[in-house]
Design an enzyme around this catalytic site. Structure first.
Site, PDB file in Angstrom:
ATOM      1  N   GLU A 138       9.376 132.345  42.792  1.00 49.12           N
ATOM      2  CA  GLU A 138       9.290 131.268  43.777  1.00 49.12           C
ATOM      3  C   GLU A 138      10.628 130.551  43.889  1.00 49.12           C
ATOM      4  O   GLU A 138      11.104 130.259  44.972  1.00 49.12           O
ATOM      5  CB  GLU A 138       8.187 130.310  43.349  1.00 49.12           C
TER       6      GLU A 138
ATOM      7  N   GLY B  27       9.173 129.046  36.178  1.00 44.41           N
ATOM      8  CA  GLY B  27       8.942 127.772  36.843  1.00 44.41           C
ATOM      9  C   GLY B  27      10.095 126.807  36.628  1.00 44.41           C
ATOM     10  O   GLY B  27      11.152 127.154  36.095  1.00 44.41           O
ATOM     11  N   ILE B  28       9.867 125.562  37.043  1.00 45.66           N
ATOM     12  CA  ILE B  28      10.880 124.516  36.952  1.00 45.66           C
ATOM     13  C   ILE B  28      10.841 123.864  35.578  1.00 45.66           C
ATOM     14  O   ILE B  28       9.778 123.583  35.048  1.00 45.66           O
ATOM     15  CB  ILE B  28      10.649 123.455  38.042  1.00 45.66           C
ATOM     16  N   GLY B  29      12.008 123.622  34.984  1.00 46.92           N
ATOM     17  CA  GLY B  29      12.051 122.875  33.732  1.00 46.92           C
ATOM     18  C   GLY B  29      12.965 123.511  32.703  1.00 46.92           C
ATOM     19  O   GLY B  29      13.369 124.675  32.818  1.00 46.92           O
ATOM     20  N   ALA B  30      13.282 122.734  31.665  1.00 47.05           N
ATOM     21  CA  ALA B  30      14.205 123.193  30.628  1.00 47.05           C
ATOM     22  C   ALA B  30      13.645 124.369  29.843  1.00 47.05           C
ATOM     23  O   ALA B  30      14.391 125.278  29.465  1.00 47.05           O
ATOM     24  CB  ALA B  30      14.534 122.034  29.679  1.00 47.05           C
TER      25      ALA B  30
ATOM     26  N   GLY C 213       3.355 127.261  42.433  1.00 47.15           N
ATOM     27  CA  GLY C 213       3.145 128.708  42.433  1.00 47.15           C
ATOM     28  C   GLY C 213       2.596 129.243  41.137  1.00 47.15           C
ATOM     29  O   GLY C 213       2.450 130.462  40.976  1.00 47.15           O
TER      30      GLY C 213
END
Length: 405
Positions: free
Chosen positions: A218, A195-198, A310
């Site tokens: 995704e 997913g999105i993020g650090a 997602g």
């Protein structure tokens, strides 16, 4: 037909679906905003800078910083795999705004953002909806579902505007420690989604020593390029994703690169297709995880912060993959809110649940296959920050998850 004539022919208060994330056609969106007194702006993960005035109603199933906390926001809960259905049911588009390459041999490429855009175009055209593309030589040409016949576009608008570059996430010691926890669980030949993020980014960067890895996701960013440069990815299997963003180096790498195949959301996020990948490993994050293994990744103080995205699609797909696992990776202590991310029970609507394990810089809490009391014990002993463990034990007793006195 020119843009002015096209916009004059739209119905009252039209629904305008625009390319989102970091590929928004800013010049084109500005022209549309100047011409329409009122409209509904539909964007996934809208960034700061979108039109913000009376007369513009925001619509989205995934809230970005450009729409967050707006009183004109109309959020629609939906897992991403089902979003294309909205375009043929309750949220039919009247106008679709794209950010593409210039035409080559009768086609354009959607570049870094495919996502739900093909579905929006297919839903708009049969009912008289319009499609307008902002075209530029500074958009990377990508292959797969990103390629679109020029005949499906009504108007092309020239703008020498690049896709917005996004610097790689800063990875601190805690994020690196979490990445190491993930790396310890992922073997050669696994298929990755992050997913999105650090924290998810750090998790992928921790896998540079693996070999034969695949990517079905995704989205991706510079961490996938790091895997490619380290020789960790299977050279015979393309990187498959629905959208991407990152540094200028990443954007240059994907340009005309057959190693990268862009796929529409209905493919990328289909749990059945996800499950076909060997060793599918889903790596996501959350704002909170409770002692029942439920995760809140969407809301803060009851206000929508993002959405399902997602995450639910990939958790289900990974759990049904042969050798697959769904990992929830997060810091044990939220640095901004100054509180524990492992809580007795989430007090917001649940985004997802039943992951394989929860990983923090403190360790790995195994959940899958364990009874609820054992799950709670693992979360307290291995994932929670030490300063809240005693409090969590007390709450676990009150919730019937522990007999500890």
């Amino acid at each position: 037909m020119d843009l002015r004539t096209l916009l004059a022919g739209l119905p009252e208060d039209p629904r305008v679906v625009a390319t989102g994330n970091h590929a928004t056609p800013w010049h084109l969106l500005g022209l549309v905003d100047e011409s329409l007194a009122s409209y509904r702006l539909w964007v996934l993960n809208a960034q700061r800078g979108i039109p913000d005035r009376d007369g513009v109603t925001y619509e989205t199933p995934f809230v970005g910083p450009g729409m967050r906390r707006s009183p004109r926001l109309r959020y629609t809960p939906s897992r991403l795999s089902l979003v294309p259905r909205l375009f043929v049911t309750t949220q039919q588009p009247d106008l679709v705004l794209l950010h593409t390459t210039r035409p080559r041999d009768g086609r354009v490429s959607l570049g870094t953002e495919v996502n739900v855009l093909p579905a929006a175009i297919e839903a708009a055209r049969p009912r008289g909806g319009r499609v307008v593309a902002q075209v530029s030589d500074r958009v990377p040409w990508t292959y797969g579902d990103s390629q679109l016949d020029v005949g499906s576009i009504d108007v092309l608008v020239e703008a020498d505007e690049p896709v917005t570059p996004v610097p790689p996430s800063a990875i601190d010691a805690e994020a690196a420690a979490i990445g190491a926890q993930v790396a310890a669980r992922v073997g050669d030949g696994a298929t990755l989604q992050a997913g999105i993020g650090a924290v998810p980014d750090a998790a992928l960067r921790g896998l540079t020593g693996r070999r034969g890895l695949r990517v079905w996701t995704e989205m991706f960013c510079d961490s996938v390029l790091a895997l490619e440069q380290a020789g960790a990815l299977d050279p015979d299997v393309p990187v498959q994703a629905s959208f991407l963003f990152g540094s200028p180096e990443l954007l240059a790498w994907v340009d005309r690169n057959p190693r990268v195949r862009m796929i529409r959301t209905e493919t990328a996020n289909d749990p059945g297709l996800i499950a076909r990948n060997p060793g599918m490993t889903s790596i996501n994050t959350a704002l909170q995880v409770d002692l029942f293994g439920q995760a809140n990744a969407s809301r803060i103080n009851a206000r929508i912060h993002s959405g399902f995205g997602g995450q639910t699609d990939f958790i289900v797909g990974a759990l049904h993959s042969r050798g697959g696992q769904a990992l929830m990776a997060l810091r044990s202590w939220h640095p901004k809110a100054d509180c524990s991310t492992i809580v007795p029970m989430v007090d917001e609507p649940v985004t997802s649940f039943q992951v394989s394990a929860v990983l923090t810089e403190q360790g790995a809490a195994e959940l899958a296959g364990h009874d609820e009391r054992t799950q709670a014990r693992h979360l307290i002993e291995h994932a929670a920050h030490p300063r809240v463990r005693e409090e969590l034990w007390e709450e676990a007793g009150a919730l019937g998850l522990s007999d500890r006195v």
